[in-house]
Enzyme design. Structure first.
Site, PDB file in Angstrom:
ATOM      1  N   THR A  84       0.704  -1.176  -0.071  1.00 37.89           N
ATOM      2  CA  THR A  84      -0.063   0.091  -0.077  1.00 37.89           C
ATOM      3  C   THR A  84       0.655   1.243   0.020  1.00 37.89           C
ATOM      4  OG1 THR A  84      -1.586  -1.126   1.285  1.00 37.89           O
ATOM      5  CG2 THR A  84      -1.778   1.181   1.222  1.00 37.89           C
ATOM      6  N   GLU A 137      -7.660  -9.032   7.305  1.00 37.08           N
ATOM      7  CA  GLU A 137      -7.788  -7.990   8.034  1.00 37.08           C
ATOM      8  C   GLU A 137      -8.642  -8.975   9.216  1.00 37.08           C
ATOM      9  OE1 GLU A 137      -9.175  -5.525   4.347  1.00 37.08           O
ATOM     10  OE2 GLU A 137     -10.673  -6.401   5.536  1.00 37.08           O
TER      11      GLU A 137
END
Length: 204
Positions: A100, A171
């Site tokens: 990211t 997650e």
């Protein structure tokens, strides 16, 4: 969105089973030495900073909240009241792909400052994984895995009909892992439930 008749919810049950299976698989692959090193760095740190983007950012905030309950000085990177990072601080990044851009760029800044960078990721050989002092690898599917394999196309064909979307597996796995880190830290610090409750916000 067109109105749809709800079915027998088979995908709900199958998705939950897949998540549980993934958790069990990750547990078997955890690097215990990396966990020990992570715990040691956090416990001996001056301050802890957490960061992540999107849903991984929410996981980071949840972990930061629990660290605060344990009495640590903890900050969320990007918040207006977050102070400057110093060399003796520990910065924890959450990124499934480890690529990211915003978080990877911040990770490089952390290393330039001389702070300790710990990354929770599914990709040890990622940009963040390579520059981290400790790369805590949780081998789960990230959204980039789905994208690379034509996730949207396969979903339309029905090949992925029971797989939770995008980076959900990572997650959820990172949330469970970090809550488990808190459980270990409660034992190591001798903290009591009453102490944690006393630090919980009272002005909601």
């Amino acid at each position: 969105m067109n109105k749809t008749q709800v079915s027998d919810c088979e995908d709900v049950l199958l998705s939950m089973k897949m998540i549980v299976e993934n958790l069990n698989d990750v547990i078997d692959k955890l690097d215990i030495e990396a966990i020990k090193a992570m715990l040691q760095k956090i416990i001996n740190s001056d301050r802890v900073f957490v960061m992540g983007a999107g849903r991984s950012g929410l996981v980071a905030k949840a972990f930061g909240m629990r660290l605060m309950h344990l009495g640590f000085s903890v900050y969320v990177v990007g918040e207006t009241t977050t102070p400057a990072v110093r060399p003796k601080d520990v910065v924890i990044a959450i990124s499934g792909s480890g690529e990211t851009r915003s978080i990877a760029d911040l990770g490089k800044i952390v290393k330039d400052i001389g702070s300790t960078l710990i990354t929770v990721t599914s990709k040890k050989e990622s940009t963040l994984g390579k520059i981290s002092d400790i790369a805590m690898v949780l081998p789960s599917k990230s959204k980039n895995d789905h994208d690379a394999g034509g996730y949207l196309e396969k979903s339309m064909r029905g090949e992925y009909r029971n797989i939770p979307p995008l980076g959900t597996s990572f997650e959820i796995t990172s949330m469970v892992f970090l809550d488990s880190i808190i459980a270990e830290m409660i034992t190591l610090t001798g903290a009591s439930e009453a102490e944690l409750k006393a630090r919980h916000t009272n002005i909601e």
